[in-house]
Design a protein around this motif. Structure first.
Motif, PDB file in Angstrom:
ATOM      1  N   HIS A 108      43.182  57.480  40.703  1.00  0.00           N
ATOM      2  CA  HIS A 108      43.254  56.433  41.722  1.00  0.00           C
ATOM      3  C   HIS A 108      43.635  55.096  41.096  1.00  0.00           C
ATOM      4  O   HIS A 108      44.390  54.317  41.674  1.00  0.00           O
ATOM      5  N   TRP A 109      43.080  54.863  39.919  1.00  0.00           N
ATOM      6  CA  TRP A 109      43.432  53.626  39.235  1.00  0.00           C
ATOM      7  C   TRP A 109      44.922  53.614  38.899  1.00  0.00           C
ATOM      8  O   TRP A 109      45.631  52.645  39.157  1.00  0.00           O
ATOM      9  N   ASN A 110      45.381  54.707  38.306  1.00  0.00           N
ATOM     10  CA  ASN A 110      46.761  54.740  37.837  1.00  0.00           C
ATOM     11  C   ASN A 110      47.773  54.727  38.975  1.00  0.00           C
ATOM     12  O   ASN A 110      48.873  54.204  38.823  1.00  0.00           O
ATOM     13  N   THR A 111      47.403  55.317  40.090  1.00  0.00           N
ATOM     14  CA  THR A 111      48.380  55.425  41.168  1.00  0.00           C
ATOM     15  C   THR A 111      48.258  54.322  42.207  1.00  0.00           C
ATOM     16  O   THR A 111      49.201  54.069  42.941  1.00  0.00           O
ATOM     17  N   HIS A 112      47.107  53.689  42.280  1.00  0.00           N
ATOM     18  CA  HIS A 112      46.930  52.679  43.323  1.00  0.00           C
ATOM     19  C   HIS A 112      46.530  51.315  42.761  1.00  0.00           C
ATOM     20  O   HIS A 112      47.257  50.339  42.899  1.00  0.00           O
ATOM     21  N   LEU A 113      45.347  51.299  42.153  1.00  0.00           N
ATOM     22  CA  LEU A 113      44.745  50.000  41.833  1.00  0.00           C
ATOM     23  C   LEU A 113      45.544  49.236  40.787  1.00  0.00           C
ATOM     24  O   LEU A 113      45.726  48.026  40.890  1.00  0.00           O
ATOM     25  N   LYS A 114      46.004  49.955  39.783  1.00  0.00           N
ATOM     26  CA  LYS A 114      46.758  49.285  38.726  1.00  0.00           C
ATOM     27  C   LYS A 114      48.009  48.628  39.293  1.00  0.00           C
ATOM     28  O   LYS A 114      48.303  47.458  39.016  1.00  0.00           O
ATOM     29  N   LYS A 115      48.696  49.371  40.126  1.00  0.00           N
ATOM     30  CA  LYS A 115      49.913  48.822  40.716  1.00  0.00           C
ATOM     31  C   LYS A 115      49.602  47.641  41.631  1.00  0.00           C
ATOM     32  O   LYS A 115      50.366  46.674  41.711  1.00  0.00           O
ATOM     33  N   ARG A 116      48.492  47.774  42.318  1.00  0.00           N
ATOM     34  CA  ARG A 116      48.126  46.693  43.228  1.00  0.00           C
ATOM     35  C   ARG A 116      47.858  45.398  42.468  1.00  0.00           C
ATOM     36  O   ARG A 116      48.289  44.313  42.871  1.00  0.00           O
ATOM     37  N   LEU A 117      47.150  45.523  41.355  1.00  0.00           N
ATOM     38  CA  LEU A 117      46.865  44.328  40.556  1.00  0.00           C
ATOM     39  C   LEU A 117      48.155  43.739  39.987  1.00  0.00           C
ATOM     40  O   LEU A 117      48.342  42.520  39.980  1.00  0.00           O
ATOM     41  N   ILE A 118      49.024  44.618  39.504  1.00  0.00           N
ATOM     42  CA  ILE A 118      50.294  44.130  38.950  1.00  0.00           C
ATOM     43  C   ILE A 118      51.076  43.381  40.022  1.00  0.00           C
ATOM     44  O   ILE A 118      51.614  42.299  39.774  1.00  0.00           O
ATOM     45  N   LYS A 119      51.089  43.963  41.195  1.00  0.00           N
ATOM     46  CA  LYS A 119      51.807  43.338  42.300  1.00  0.00           C
ATOM     47  C   LYS A 119      51.244  41.956  42.614  1.00  0.00           C
ATOM     48  O   LYS A 119      51.954  41.056  43.042  1.00  0.00           O
ATOM     49  N   MET A 120      49.966  41.819  42.382  1.00  0.00           N
ATOM     50  CA  MET A 120      49.328  40.529  42.664  1.00  0.00           C
ATOM     51  C   MET A 120      49.413  39.567  41.482  1.00  0.00           C
ATOM     52  O   MET A 120      48.854  38.483  41.523  1.00  0.00           O
ATOM     53  N   GLY A 121      50.090  39.996  40.442  1.00  0.00           N
ATOM     54  CA  GLY A 121      50.241  39.115  39.293  1.00  0.00           C
ATOM     55  C   GLY A 121      49.062  39.131  38.348  1.00  0.00           C
ATOM     56  O   GLY A 121      48.888  38.220  37.541  1.00  0.00           O
ATOM     57  N   ILE A 122      48.252  40.165  38.445  1.00  0.00           N
ATOM     58  CA  ILE A 122      47.090  40.280  37.560  1.00  0.00           C
ATOM     59  C   ILE A 122      47.342  41.399  36.564  1.00  0.00           C
ATOM     60  O   ILE A 122      47.725  42.501  36.945  1.00  0.00           O
ATOM     61  N   ASP A 123      47.153  41.096  35.327  1.00  0.00           N
ATOM     62  CA  ASP A 123      47.312  42.107  34.289  1.00  0.00           C
ATOM     63  C   ASP A 123      46.195  43.136  34.427  1.00  0.00           C
ATOM     64  O   ASP A 123      45.023  42.785  34.316  1.00  0.00           O
ATOM     65  N   PRO A 124      46.551  44.405  34.652  1.00  0.00           N
ATOM     66  CA  PRO A 124      45.505  45.407  34.862  1.00  0.00           C
ATOM     67  C   PRO A 124      44.713  45.729  33.602  1.00  0.00           C
ATOM     68  O   PRO A 124      43.677  46.372  33.697  1.00  0.00           O
ATOM     69  N   VAL A 125      45.199  45.304  32.466  1.00  0.00           N
ATOM     70  CA  VAL A 125      44.460  45.557  31.225  1.00  0.00           C
ATOM     71  C   VAL A 125      43.440  44.446  30.970  1.00  0.00           C
ATOM     72  O   VAL A 125      42.263  44.698  30.734  1.00  0.00           O
ATOM     73  N   THR A 126      43.928  43.229  31.048  1.00  0.00           N
ATOM     74  CA  THR A 126      43.042  42.100  30.750  1.00  0.00           C
ATOM     75  C   THR A 126      42.348  41.554  31.986  1.00  0.00           C
ATOM     76  O   THR A 126      41.400  40.787  31.884  1.00  0.00           O
ATOM     77  N   HIS A 127      42.864  41.925  33.158  1.00  0.00           N
ATOM     78  CA  HIS A 127      42.351  41.402  34.421  1.00  0.00           C
ATOM     79  C   HIS A 127      42.517  39.880  34.508  1.00  0.00           C
ATOM     80  O   HIS A 127      41.723  39.188  35.147  1.00  0.00           O
ATOM     81  N   LYS A 128      43.503  39.413  33.820  1.00  0.00           N
ATOM     82  CA  LYS A 128      43.830  38.002  33.890  1.00  0.00           C
ATOM     83  C   LYS A 128      45.231  37.859  34.468  1.00  0.00           C
ATOM     84  O   LYS A 128      46.009  38.810  34.470  1.00  0.00           O
TER      85      LYS A 128
END
Length: 380
Positions: free
Chosen positions: A107-127
Motif C-alpha cells: 500500500h505504501w509503495n503503490t499509493h502513499l509514497k506516490k501521494r506524498l511525492i505528488k504533494m512535494g514531500i519526500d517519502p523517505v525523509t518526510h520533508k
DNA sequence: AAACGCATCAACCGCCTGTCG
DNA sequence: CCGACAGGCGGTTGATGCGTT
C-alpha cells in the motif's frame, strides 16, 4: 555455486497457490497449528517449502486478516509510523490490527509514497522535496519552514478531500473483500499485541492538534520542531503542546533548555518511558513490582533535546496509571543527554547518570523489545 | 479488436538474527 | 565459541487486470 533456497528444492511447487493447496494448509493449521514451518508441508501433504506455507498463511489465509481499502486513519498511521520507523514494515503493521506487513508495504509503495511525492514531500525523509517546484502548495521556500507535522496535516486534509471526492468511485473499484475462500472455525494465533510505544503517536497527534488549534496563523508557520517551543518550566506542557496529551497517558512533553526538579514519584510500579521526539529514540526504565519508591529530588535538564516522558502500569493501560495516582503523573526528570546515558536502578530508586555506559536503544530495537514483552491493550 | 502501458499485489529471494546442540 | 537451522524481514519480481490509444 550459490546455496539453493528452499524454493529451489527439487519437486517443490512454486507460484500461485491453488484453492486445494489453500484448503490443505488451512485445515492442517486449524487442526494442528503450524508448528515447525519446515516440517509442515510434508505433514500437510503439500509440495511447497515451509517458507512458502508460512507466507501464504500469514499474508493471505489467516482468518484474522482485514482486506480491502485502507481507512484514512490507517493511512495516517502508516505515514506517521513510516516517518518514525522508515521501511520497517513489520513494525508498522504491528500497529495496524489485522493488516500484514506485506499489505502495508504494498500500500505504501503503490499509493502513499506516490501521494506524498505528488504533494512535494519526500517519502523517505518526510520533508519537503527540494525539487518540488510543482508543489500544489506553491511556495517551496515556505514549505521548507514547515514542520513535518504541518506537512502531515496538509496531507491529511488533502486526503480527506480526495476521499470525499472519490468515495463513490472507490466503493465500486475496490470493494471490501471478506476472504471468501476459507471457512475457519479454529482460534487463530493471536495478533502481535500493539506495542505501547504507539502512545507516542497519540502524544504526537496531541502536539499536532495543539499546533493547529492556534488562532494566530503565525503559529502554524513558525515552529519547526518541538525543540523550538517555549522553555517555560512552569508551564509545561509548553506552547504548542496540546494539554490533552496528558490525558492520553503522557506525563509531559518537555523541551529545550527546560529543567526542573522531580519532587516525588512514589508508589509507582510502572515503567517510565523516555522518548526523544527529535531523534525518534526512546528507552524505558522500570521498577520492580515490589518497589514502592522512585526518585526524589533529582534535577535534570533537557539541554538540546526534547524528551517526552510517559508512564504506564502493569496492565498496559496508561490511563489507569494516570487516573489512579496523583503522583504518577507528576512531571519527572528529563535526561541530560541521550547519547551517553546510564540508568541506574538500585533499592527502588532509578536515576539517570550522564556519561554512563547505557546506550539508548534505537526505535527499532525498542519496538522489538516491546513486542516481546508487552501485553498492551489496543489504544485505537 | 489488438496492442500497449500502468497499477496492483501475491509470491519469491536473499539476507539477518535468534536459538540450540 | 561455533555452526546449523528456522523464522522473520524488507526488497524485488512477475502475473494479472484494467484503462487507454
Amino acid at each position: 555455486m550459490g546455496r539453493s533456497t528452499c524454493y529451489e528444492k527439487e519437486g517443490l511447487k512454486r507460484g500461485p497457490w491453488t484453492p486445494e493447496e489453500d484448503q490443505r494448509l488451512t485445515v492442517y493449521i486449524q487442526q494442528h497449528g503450524h508448528g515447525s514451518w519446515n516440517a509442515l508441508p510434508e505433514k500437510a501433504g503439500l509440495k511447497r517449502c515451509g517458507k512458502s506455507c508460512r507466507l501464504r498463511w500469514i499474508n493471505y489465509l489467516r482468518p484474522d486478516i482485514k482486506r480491502g481499502n485502507f481507512s484514512l486513519q490507517e493511512e495516517q498511521t502508516i505515514i506517521q509510523l513510516h516517518a518514525f520507523l522508515g521501511n520497517r514494515w513489520s513494525a508498522i503493521a504491528a500497529h495496524l490490527p489485522k493488516r500484514t506487513d506485506n499489505e502495508v508495504k504494498n500500500h505504501w509503495n503503490t499509493h502513499l509514497k506516490k501521494r506524498l511525492i505528488k504533494m512535494g514531500i519526500d517519502p523517505v525523509t518526510h520533508k519537503p522535496r527540494i525539487d518540488a517546484l510543482g508543489s500544489p502548495y506553491g511556495h517551496a521556500s515556505n514549505d521548507s519552514n514547515l514542520s513535518h507535522m504541518a506537512q502531515w496535516e496538509r496531507a491529511r486534509l488533502e486526503a480527506e478531500a480526495r476521499s470525499a471526492r472519490d468515495s463513490n468511485k472507490q466503493a465500486v473499484r475496490n470493494p471490501v473483500q471478506v476472504n471468501p475462500k476459507i471457512q475457519l472455525g479454529a482460534v487463530p494465533p493471536p495478533l502481535t499485541p500493539r506495542p505501547k510505544c504507539l502512545d507516542v503517536l497519540k502524544a504526537w497527534q496531541g502536539v499536532v492538534s495543539g499546533m493547529f488549534n492556534f488562532p494566530n496563523r503565525d503559529n502554524l508557520e513558525s515552529p519547526t520542531s518541538i525543540s523550538s517551543f517555549s522553555n517555560d518550566v512552569i508551564q509545561l506542557p509548553t506552547t504548542g503542546v496540546n494539554q490533552n496529551a496528558t490525558a492520553e497517558g503522557v506525563d509531559c512533553i518537555a523541551t529545550n533548555t527546560d529543567s526542573y526538579t522531580c519532587n516525588e514519584l512514589d508508589e509507582i510500579d510502572s515503567w517510565k518511558r523516555f522518548v526523544n521526539l527529535n531523534q525518534m529514540q526512546e528507552f524505558e526504565v522500570g521498577l520492580d513490582e515490589s518497589t514502592s519508591m522512585a526518585m526524589q529530588g533529582t534535577t535534570y535538564s533537557t539541554e538540546n533535546n526534547a524528551w517526552l516522558v510517559d508512564s504506564y502500569g502493569e496492565a498496559g493501560n496508561s490511563n489507569e496509571v494516570m487516573e489512579g495516582s496523583s503522583s504518577s503523573d507528576t512531571l519527572i526528570g528529563i535526561p541530560v543527554s541521550f547519547s551517553s546515558m546510564k540508568v541506574e536502578i538500585s533499592n527502588g530508586n532509578y536515576s539517570i547518570v550522564d556519561n554512563g555506559s547505557y546506550s539508548v536503544c534505537d526505535w527499532d530495537s525498542t519496538l522489538k523489545f516491546k513486542n516481546a514483552s508487552s501485553s498492551g491493550s489496543p489504544m485505537f
